[in-house]
Design an enzyme around this catalytic site. Sequence first.
Site, short mmCIF file in Angstrom:
data_model
loop_
_atom_site.label_atom_id
_atom_site.label_comp_id
_atom_site.label_asym_id
_atom_site.label_seq_id
_atom_site.Cartn_x
_atom_site.Cartn_y
_atom_site.Cartn_z
N HIS A 61 -2.64 1.85 -1.55
CA HIS A 61 -2.54 3.27 -1.92
C HIS A 61 -3.10 4.13 -0.80
CE1 HIS A 61 -6.42 1.76 -3.39
NE2 HIS A 61 -6.90 3.00 -3.30
N HIS A 103 -4.75 7.65 0.18
CA HIS A 103 -5.47 8.83 -0.31
C HIS A 103 -5.01 10.04 0.50
CE1 HIS A 103 -8.76 6.75 -2.60
NE2 HIS A 103 -8.35 5.74 -1.83
#
Length: 139
Positions: free
Chosen positions: A100, A102
């Site tokens: 993922h 950010h």
Amino acid sequence: MTDCVFCAIVAGDAPASIVLDEPDLIAFMDIRPFTAGHLLVVPKRHAPGLGALDPEDGFRIFDAGRRIATALRSGALPVDGVNLFLADGEAAGQEVFHVHLHVIPRRHGDGFGLRAVPRSPNRTVLDGTAAAIRNALAP
């Protein structure tokens, strides 16, 4: 798909404040934001770390991060800059083992930032480190 918190969001089985939902990725608000507007861009195909990430998914998440950062800087939220951050591995601070990215909106004086003190190695050390990385990249 393995059992992970982001997999439940991707599957629609967990609540999320969605910013972007595309065929291969989803972006949603982080529930523990560093700054207002902090969100995550996640590929829908599970990959626990960068080594397992499909290169096209990598392109897609960084392109989405770029598009979201551009929107943040031109939108209604007060944003002076944006950090993109991806942790790969526990030692790097990865806590959820589904890749993922950010996207962290920044304001002057927001208190967020890297706290490490950079070192200044000599050219011999830099050249040796560069050679080790080049060797690892070789097919």
